[in-house]
Motif scaffolding. Sequence first.
Motif, PDB file in Angstrom:
ATOM      1  N   GLU A  90     -17.143  -5.416   0.443  1.00  0.00           N
ATOM      2  CA  GLU A  90     -16.185  -6.378   0.964  1.00  0.00           C
ATOM      3  C   GLU A  90     -15.301  -5.631   1.964  1.00  0.00           C
ATOM      4  OE1 GLU A  90     -16.308  -9.519   0.398  1.00  0.00           O
ATOM      5  OE2 GLU A  90     -17.893  -9.335  -1.091  1.00  0.00           O
ATOM      6  N   GLN A  91     -15.012  -6.254   3.082  1.00  0.00           N
ATOM      7  CA  GLN A  91     -14.284  -5.561   4.147  1.00  0.00           C
ATOM      8  C   GLN A  91     -12.775  -5.658   3.959  1.00  0.00           C
ATOM      9  OE1 GLN A  91     -16.004  -3.597   6.289  1.00  0.00           O
ATOM     10  NE2 GLN A  91     -17.654  -4.198   4.933  1.00  0.00           N
ATOM     11  N   SER A  92     -12.322  -5.221   2.813  1.00  0.00           N
ATOM     12  CA  SER A  92     -10.886  -5.149   2.560  1.00  0.00           C
ATOM     13  C   SER A  92     -10.641  -4.037   1.551  1.00  0.00           C
ATOM     14  CB  SER A  92     -10.351  -6.482   2.015  1.00  0.00           C
ATOM     15  OG  SER A  92     -10.966  -6.790   0.772  1.00  0.00           O
ATOM     16  N   VAL A  93      -9.439  -3.504   1.562  1.00  0.00           N
ATOM     17  CA  VAL A  93      -9.078  -2.436   0.639  1.00  0.00           C
ATOM     18  C   VAL A  93      -8.472  -3.078  -0.600  1.00  0.00           C
ATOM     19  CG1 VAL A  93      -7.721  -0.344   0.307  1.00  0.00           C
ATOM     20  CG2 VAL A  93      -8.639  -0.873   2.569  1.00  0.00           C
ATOM     21  N   ASP A  94      -9.169  -2.959  -1.721  1.00  0.00           N
ATOM     22  CA  ASP A  94      -8.694  -3.562  -2.962  1.00  0.00           C
ATOM     23  C   ASP A  94      -7.973  -2.505  -3.801  1.00  0.00           C
ATOM     24  OD1 ASP A  94      -9.071  -6.140  -4.778  1.00  0.00           O
ATOM     25  OD2 ASP A  94      -9.323  -4.383  -6.062  1.00  0.00           O
ATOM     26  N   ASP A  95      -6.914  -2.929  -4.493  1.00  0.00           N
ATOM     27  CA  ASP A  95      -6.105  -1.992  -5.266  1.00  0.00           C
ATOM     28  C   ASP A  95      -6.901  -1.276  -6.349  1.00  0.00           C
ATOM     29  OD1 ASP A  95      -3.889  -2.626  -3.796  1.00  0.00           O
ATOM     30  OD2 ASP A  95      -3.090  -4.059  -5.247  1.00  0.00           O
ATOM     31  N   CYS A 123     -12.666   1.925  -6.288  1.00  0.00           N
ATOM     32  CA  CYS A 123     -12.752   3.378  -6.426  1.00  0.00           C
ATOM     33  C   CYS A 123     -12.406   4.033  -5.095  1.00  0.00           C
ATOM     34  CB  CYS A 123     -14.169   3.761  -6.859  1.00  0.00           C
ATOM     35  SG  CYS A 123     -14.462   5.522  -6.912  1.00  0.00           S
ATOM     36  N   LEU A 124     -11.539   5.044  -5.129  1.00  0.00           N
ATOM     37  CA  LEU A 124     -11.110   5.709  -3.899  1.00  0.00           C
ATOM     38  C   LEU A 124     -12.276   6.361  -3.169  1.00  0.00           C
ATOM     39  CD1 LEU A 124      -7.745   7.328  -5.022  1.00  0.00           C
ATOM     40  CD2 LEU A 124      -8.025   5.527  -3.318  1.00  0.00           C
ATOM     41  N   PHE A 125     -13.272   6.883  -3.901  1.00  0.00           N
ATOM     42  CA  PHE A 125     -14.425   7.472  -3.239  1.00  0.00           C
ATOM     43  C   PHE A 125     -15.142   6.422  -2.382  1.00  0.00           C
ATOM     44  CE2 PHE A 125     -14.540  11.135  -6.294  1.00  0.00           C
ATOM     45  CZ  PHE A 125     -14.584  12.130  -5.337  1.00  0.00           C
ATOM     46  N   GLU A 126     -15.260   5.192  -2.896  1.00  0.00           N
ATOM     47  CA  GLU A 126     -15.904   4.135  -2.135  1.00  0.00           C
ATOM     48  C   GLU A 126     -15.055   3.740  -0.931  1.00  0.00           C
ATOM     49  OE1 GLU A 126     -17.302   0.797  -4.292  1.00  0.00           O
ATOM     50  OE2 GLU A 126     -18.320   1.981  -5.833  1.00  0.00           O
ATOM     51  N   LEU A 127     -13.734   3.701  -1.101  1.00  0.00           N
ATOM     52  CA  LEU A 127     -12.861   3.356   0.016  1.00  0.00           C
ATOM     53  C   LEU A 127     -12.964   4.403   1.121  1.00  0.00           C
ATOM     54  CD1 LEU A 127      -9.657   2.090  -1.842  1.00  0.00           C
ATOM     55  CD2 LEU A 127     -11.495   0.738  -0.826  1.00  0.00           C
ATOM     56  N   ILE A 128     -13.049   5.676   0.741  1.00  0.00           N
ATOM     57  CA  ILE A 128     -13.197   6.741   1.731  1.00  0.00           C
ATOM     58  C   ILE A 128     -14.485   6.557   2.521  1.00  0.00           C
ATOM     59  CG2 ILE A 128     -13.567   9.232   2.000  1.00  0.00           C
ATOM     60  CD1 ILE A 128     -11.718   9.596  -0.454  1.00  0.00           C
ATOM     61  N   GLU A 129     -15.517   6.074   1.864  1.00  0.00           N
ATOM     62  CA  GLU A 129     -16.805   5.863   2.519  1.00  0.00           C
ATOM     63  C   GLU A 129     -16.762   4.681   3.475  1.00  0.00           C
ATOM     64  OE1 GLU A 129     -20.553   4.459   0.339  1.00  0.00           O
ATOM     65  OE2 GLU A 129     -20.796   6.628   0.453  1.00  0.00           O
ATOM     66  N   GLN A 152      -6.289   3.551   6.994  1.00  0.00           N
ATOM     67  CA  GLN A 152      -6.274   2.231   6.374  1.00  0.00           C
ATOM     68  C   GLN A 152      -5.991   2.334   4.880  1.00  0.00           C
ATOM     69  OE1 GLN A 152     -10.254   1.337   8.438  1.00  0.00           O
ATOM     70  NE2 GLN A 152      -9.403  -0.703   8.168  1.00  0.00           N
ATOM     71  N   ILE A 153      -6.549   3.355   4.241  1.00  0.00           N
ATOM     72  CA  ILE A 153      -6.303   3.547   2.808  1.00  0.00           C
ATOM     73  C   ILE A 153      -4.847   3.944   2.587  1.00  0.00           C
ATOM     74  CG2 ILE A 153      -7.035   4.776   0.736  1.00  0.00           C
ATOM     75  CD1 ILE A 153      -9.698   5.353   2.212  1.00  0.00           C
ATOM     76  N   GLU A 154      -4.353   4.854   3.420  1.00  0.00           N
ATOM     77  CA  GLU A 154      -2.957   5.278   3.303  1.00  0.00           C
ATOM     78  C   GLU A 154      -2.007   4.095   3.496  1.00  0.00           C
ATOM     79  OE1 GLU A 154      -3.742   9.802   5.050  1.00  0.00           O
ATOM     80  OE2 GLU A 154      -2.870   8.237   6.308  1.00  0.00           O
ATOM     81  N   VAL A 207      -6.688  10.887  -9.894  1.00  0.00           N
ATOM     82  CA  VAL A 207      -6.556   9.507  -9.430  1.00  0.00           C
ATOM     83  C   VAL A 207      -7.940   8.938  -9.145  1.00  0.00           C
ATOM     84  CG1 VAL A 207      -4.235   9.720  -8.500  1.00  0.00           C
ATOM     85  CG2 VAL A 207      -6.179  10.321  -7.059  1.00  0.00           C
ATOM     86  N   SER A 208      -8.092   7.644  -9.381  1.00  0.00           N
ATOM     87  CA  SER A 208      -9.369   6.985  -9.133  1.00  0.00           C
ATOM     88  C   SER A 208      -9.221   5.770  -8.237  1.00  0.00           C
ATOM     89  CB  SER A 208     -10.010   6.564 -10.468  1.00  0.00           C
ATOM     90  OG  SER A 208     -11.261   5.952 -10.270  1.00  0.00           O
ATOM     91  N   THR A 209      -8.056   5.118  -8.257  1.00  0.00           N
ATOM     92  CA  THR A 209      -7.834   3.900  -7.489  1.00  0.00           C
ATOM     93  C   THR A 209      -6.500   3.957  -6.751  1.00  0.00           C
ATOM     94  OG1 THR A 209      -6.644   2.724  -9.249  1.00  0.00           O
ATOM     95  CG2 THR A 209      -9.063   2.603  -9.289  1.00  0.00           C
ATOM     96  N   VAL A 210      -6.291   2.978  -5.874  1.00  0.00           N
ATOM     97  CA  VAL A 210      -5.007   2.841  -5.168  1.00  0.00           C
ATOM     98  C   VAL A 210      -3.857   2.735  -6.170  1.00  0.00           C
ATOM     99  CG1 VAL A 210      -3.624   1.258  -3.753  1.00  0.00           C
ATOM    100  CG2 VAL A 210      -5.968   1.847  -3.055  1.00  0.00           C
ATOM    101  N   LEU A 211      -4.045   1.919  -7.205  1.00  0.00           N
ATOM    102  CA  LEU A 211      -2.969   1.719  -8.178  1.00  0.00           C
ATOM    103  C   LEU A 211      -2.660   2.996  -8.956  1.00  0.00           C
ATOM    104  CD1 LEU A 211      -3.708  -1.858  -9.574  1.00  0.00           C
ATOM    105  CD2 LEU A 211      -2.069  -1.157  -7.820  1.00  0.00           C
ATOM    106  N   ASP A 212      -3.660   3.843  -9.164  1.00  0.00           N
ATOM    107  CA  ASP A 212      -3.391   5.139  -9.798  1.00  0.00           C
ATOM    108  C   ASP A 212      -2.400   5.943  -8.957  1.00  0.00           C
ATOM    109  OD1 ASP A 212      -5.197   4.596 -11.814  1.00  0.00           O
ATOM    110  OD2 ASP A 212      -6.818   5.784 -10.953  1.00  0.00           O
ATOM    111  N   VAL A 213      -2.663   5.985  -7.654  1.00  0.00           N
ATOM    112  CA  VAL A 213      -1.802   6.748  -6.747  1.00  0.00           C
ATOM    113  C   VAL A 213      -0.386   6.179  -6.750  1.00  0.00           C
ATOM    114  CG1 VAL A 213      -1.449   7.511  -4.368  1.00  0.00           C
ATOM    115  CG2 VAL A 213      -3.778   7.361  -5.297  1.00  0.00           C
TER     116      VAL A 213
END
Length: 261
Positions: free
Chosen positions: A116-121, A124-130, A136-138, A220-226
Amino acid sequence: MLNVSLKARAAQPSEKAIIINQIQSGFSTIYSYLLFQETSSPMSAPQYLKTEIDLPVPYNPVSMEDTMNYVSQLEKDHGVEPGNIVVVGSISLSDLYDRDVLINRSYPEMLAAAFEQSVDDEDCLFELIERFETGQIEAKIQSHLSPIYSVSMNAKKETPWPLKQLLFMPHYEILLPVQSQTVSLEDFSSRISQEFDVLSSETVGDQMRFYCAAEEGQYVSTVLDVVYIVDKMYGPDIRLRLAHQGIIGASICFHIDVLYC
């Protein structure tokens, strides 16, 4: 394979080798499948209806042959042509990171998960980095935080996928505007060193920067973890200790790095 967009990409050869190895080792789970059924009339171009069906009980294949036999049986059960079933599975890559893959019989290469073309909270951060630029993640993380906090995503996309890597937050920077201060960098270094484990300090442009080690780097594993670690754990404690030294006007940048196991 069906000419249907799944918002996915073919795995690289090195990635495919990892997936096959994990399946053969029993570290994979199939939890749903996509069923494609032709809905068009003979007079029009083929059209397909895609339906995702969750398995009542996840299936754990023990080999590639077992996986393909399972897909074949699903095709027979639904009375569809080979390739019209795509199983959705999860491959264990580390203690905190699973990679979703799509598999079918007519296209044996493994595909990365439908994106999905959106950053979900909770992605997984590894998938978002990919999938996204680090900025955009920051920005997604920043949307949950006070302006006094920021995050630097130092972890980068890697190929092949990381088998034994974790993300953690071992460092942060204390940033002070030079022009608003009446004491020297040396004086601030002395004060801050009394409260924090300062690894280095420097003046960059109009900022004094103090690079510090966290007492214990948090995984950390997700946005919400951070967000939780910044806003509820490290952030308030750092601000309190700065206030104890009479230092005001500071901002704090937290770093997300890769831990190689």
